[in-house]
Write a protein that holds these residues in place. Structure first.
Motif, short mmCIF file in Angstrom:
data_model
loop_
_atom_site.label_atom_id
_atom_site.label_comp_id
_atom_site.label_asym_id
_atom_site.label_seq_id
_atom_site.Cartn_x
_atom_site.Cartn_y
_atom_site.Cartn_z
N ARG A 210 50.52 70.17 22.91
CA ARG A 210 49.39 69.43 23.12
C ARG A 210 48.09 69.86 22.25
N SER A 211 48.32 71.16 21.67
CA SER A 211 47.20 71.93 20.70
C SER A 211 47.42 71.01 19.51
N GLN A 212 48.65 70.42 19.08
CA GLN A 212 49.11 70.04 17.59
C GLN A 212 49.30 68.44 17.79
N ASN A 213 48.70 67.95 19.01
CA ASN A 213 48.80 66.52 19.14
C ASN A 213 50.13 66.10 19.08
N TYR A 214 51.10 66.96 19.64
CA TYR A 214 52.37 66.68 19.60
C TYR A 214 53.24 66.82 18.47
N LEU A 215 52.69 67.28 17.34
CA LEU A 215 53.45 67.39 16.09
C LEU A 215 53.97 68.73 15.82
N TYR A 216 55.12 68.82 15.05
CA TYR A 216 55.58 70.01 14.87
C TYR A 216 56.31 70.01 13.59
N THR A 217 56.70 71.19 12.85
CA THR A 217 57.45 71.14 11.63
C THR A 217 58.81 71.39 11.83
N LEU A 218 59.70 70.73 11.26
CA LEU A 218 61.19 70.95 11.07
C LEU A 218 61.35 71.53 9.71
N VAL A 219 61.84 72.57 9.88
CA VAL A 219 62.22 72.99 8.38
C VAL A 219 63.77 73.30 8.27
N LEU A 220 64.37 72.60 7.13
CA LEU A 220 65.80 72.73 6.88
C LEU A 220 65.88 73.78 6.00
N GLN A 221 66.84 74.79 6.39
CA GLN A 221 67.11 75.84 5.42
C GLN A 221 68.38 75.61 4.74
N HIS A 222 68.51 75.30 3.45
CA HIS A 222 69.55 75.08 2.68
C HIS A 222 70.34 76.39 2.21
N PRO A 223 71.54 76.31 1.86
CA PRO A 223 72.08 77.41 1.54
C PRO A 223 71.73 78.03 0.33
N ASP A 224 71.29 77.26 -0.72
CA ASP A 224 70.60 77.86 -1.98
C ASP A 224 69.18 78.33 -2.08
N GLY A 225 68.68 78.18 -0.83
CA GLY A 225 67.32 79.09 -0.40
C GLY A 225 66.32 78.08 -0.43
N THR A 226 66.51 76.69 -0.78
CA THR A 226 65.64 75.66 -0.54
C THR A 226 65.27 75.48 0.71
N ARG A 227 63.84 75.38 1.04
CA ARG A 227 63.37 75.19 2.08
C ARG A 227 62.72 73.82 2.37
N GLN A 228 63.08 73.05 3.12
CA GLN A 228 62.49 71.71 3.23
C GLN A 228 61.87 71.28 4.38
N PRO A 229 60.43 71.44 4.44
CA PRO A 229 59.78 71.16 5.63
C PRO A 229 59.45 69.86 5.71
N ARG A 230 59.17 69.42 6.96
CA ARG A 230 58.78 67.85 7.25
C ARG A 230 58.02 67.82 8.87
N VAL A 231 56.96 67.21 8.93
CA VAL A 231 56.34 67.18 10.23
C VAL A 231 57.05 65.91 10.84
N ILE A 232 57.30 66.29 11.97
CA ILE A 232 57.91 65.22 13.17
C ILE A 232 56.94 64.78 14.00
N GLY A 233 56.79 63.40 14.09
CA GLY A 233 56.07 62.82 14.86
C GLY A 233 56.39 62.05 16.26
N SER A 234 57.65 61.75 16.47
CA SER A 234 58.25 61.12 17.49
C SER A 234 58.01 61.53 18.99
N ILE A 235 57.75 63.05 18.86
CA ILE A 235 57.29 63.17 20.33
C ILE A 235 55.89 62.87 20.39
N VAL A 236 55.49 61.95 21.39
CA VAL A 236 54.01 61.64 21.54
C VAL A 236 53.39 61.99 22.96
N ASP A 237 53.93 62.72 23.79
CA ASP A 237 53.60 63.23 24.95
C ASP A 237 54.34 64.36 25.50
N PHE A 238 53.77 65.17 26.46
CA PHE A 238 54.79 66.18 27.04
C PHE A 238 54.05 66.32 28.35
N ARG A 239 54.98 66.43 29.51
CA ARG A 239 54.57 66.52 30.88
C ARG A 239 55.16 67.77 31.28
#
Length: 467
Positions: free
Chosen positions: A75-104
């Motif tokens: 709720r404090s983040q307008n239901y946004l959060y970050t997904l970070v994909l951790q690749h074997p070579d050490g690359t970190r691939q972040p992306r903000v996910i917006g598909s959750i639009v509410d929480f009860r």
């Protein structure tokens, strides 16, 4: 930069490319933890970024006390959060996910949740609430869902589809039996309506998603400047195989890489007998030998060879040949060895009394019936029995996390005097204690673990020098 709708455009990582204010709730999901946020919600976010599925936004629902914090953070983040994909070579691939639009949080206002579930716009109810089956104290979920379905029945509205994404065999069928049986106990007419109208497709889901640690939160901030109170980190691999059987439509999931099939069971068996049973094949030996992180054990040639032998000689022969089977199997050890996922051995060791019977013992039983090998599977079960004693090879205590721990640990501690005691638990193992071809390697492994330790035992197993 604090993650919220106001700051989103200023972030230097990928963010939703769609207007979230135009997204309608079409999916209500029970059990918004790390896995749901790394997996199902990311697939929906991909569709929304493609400009489709605007009627399929997600509203999360929590029923347990621990879910209150998830509600507050989202709720404090307008239901946004970050997904970070951790690749074997050490690359970190972040992306903000917006598909959750509410929480009860259901205990705050159960009636509002029932209204949401009964709204005809809600066409899918999805679940990640259990790994052991729908027979634990999940009555709050059953109460809410059956109340909403009864309201739909009385109003002449279509039924939603109930999609279990739980990591159990035939999850859709198990969910169907559980929900209809629960309804039948108090409302036989509703149970019959559900049998006639509600769909429960089976599904197979896969993405290794460890628990979010403070390090994940801190690195997201230090590397990318994103202040997210509860991001989720996961491996880059993801898979979702779903039975294409829906009561009232579905989003075009195939456009996001979901495999829609008529029969999920061969894919489910592939995942459970290779990945999940493979985790069990690694974790107990690894913990006893002193490993605490999965990648460290998987990078050890001795443990990798043992696991590879189990996969090739015992698990693979029990599986139907399906597209991608060999590639899936060959990809497991690299996935386990990904040092940047930082999955814990203790997580894999937890709730073994639910996991071993569903993931490993089907391999054992198929091989016993077909005269196939069971030596390595028996060794895995013995390693669990030794782990369940609650003391490692250095004499340090092990916290055995299992719903049956109060009975399993005392039994395991008696097995130095009565080596067959653990296997005699027919509630867990059925008739395996009556199968000499299984019992013999089991007893050898248990004895070797007691006298020689995990590494020496694995070495002898791989050399075929056990006697």
């Amino acid at each position: 930069m604090k993650l919220n709708s106001q700051n989103m455009d200023a972030l230097k990582i990928p963010v939703p490319r769609y207007d979230r204010s135009q997204i309608r709730i079409g999916i209500v999901h029970f059990g918004v933890g790390g896995f749901h946020r790394s997996h199902q919600a990311s697939y929906l976010d991909e569709l929304l970024n493609r400009g489709v599925a605007r009627d399929w936004g997600i509203c999360g629902v929590g029923v347990l006390p621990g879910d209150r914090r998830m509600r507050d953070v989202l709720r404090s983040q307008n239901y946004l959060y970050t997904l970070v994909l951790q690749h074997p070579d050490g690359t970190r691939q972040p992306r903000v996910i917006g598909s959750i639009v509410d929480f009860r949080y259901a205990p705050d206002d159960p009636e509002a949740v029932v209204d949401l579930l009964a709204d005809p716009a809600t066409r899918i109810i999805s679940l990640t609430i259990t790994e052991g089956g729908y027979n634990q104290p999940l009555s709050a979920v059953f109460d809410l869902v059956t109340a909403a379905l009864n309201r739909r029945r009385e109003r002449g509205l279509p039924s939603p589809t109930i999609v279990s994404c739980d990591n159990i065999v035939a999850n859709g069928e198990v969910a169907r039996d559980a929900f209809t049986s629960y309804a039948a106990a108090s409302n036989p007419a509703l149970a019959q309506w559900m049998r006639d109208n509600t769909k429960f497709p089976n599904s197979m889901v896969d993405r290794i998603t460890p628990v979010t640690t403070p390090e994940v939160i801190e690195r997201l901030y230090s590397e990318f400047g994103v202040q997210d109170a509860w991001p989720v980190a996961a491996e880059p691999f993801g898979m979702w195989v779903l039975e294409d059987d829906f009561a009232d439509g579905r989003p075009p999931l195939q456009k996001a890489g979901v495999q829609l099939v008529d029969d999920v069971s061969p894919y489910e068996a592939m995942k459970l007998r290779l990945l999940n049973a493979g985790h069990q094949g690694l974790c107990y030996f690894a913990y006893l030998a002193g490993y605490r992180l999965v990648h460290e054990a998987a990078q050890d040639p001795l443990f990798a060879e043992f696991l590879s032998r189990y996969l090739d000689s015992e698990a693979m022969p029990t599986l139907a040949v399906i597209p991608g089977l060999t590639e899936f199997k060959d990809g497991l050890l690299p996935r386990f060895a990904n040092a940047h996922v930082r999955d814990t051995v203790a997580r894999l060791c937890a709730e073994s009394s639910d996991r071993i019977p569903k993931w490993l013992l089907p391999v054992v039983r198929d091989n016993l019936q077909s005269a196939g090998p069971v030596r390595l599977s028996a060794a895995i079960v013995a390693s669990w029995a030794r782990y369940a004693e609650g003391i490692d090879e250095d004499g340090q205590p092990i916290e055995v996390v299992d719903r049956l721990a109060d009975t399993l640990v005392p039994i395991a501690r008696s097995q130095r005097d009565d080596p067959i005691a653990f296997l005699e638990n027919r509630l867990v193992f059925g008739d395996l204690v009556d199968q000499p071809r299984f019992v013999e390697p089991y007893l050898w492994t248990l004895d070797s673990l007691h006298h020689n330790g995990a590494r020496a035992t694995l070495t002898m197993l791989l050399r075929g020098t056990e006697s």
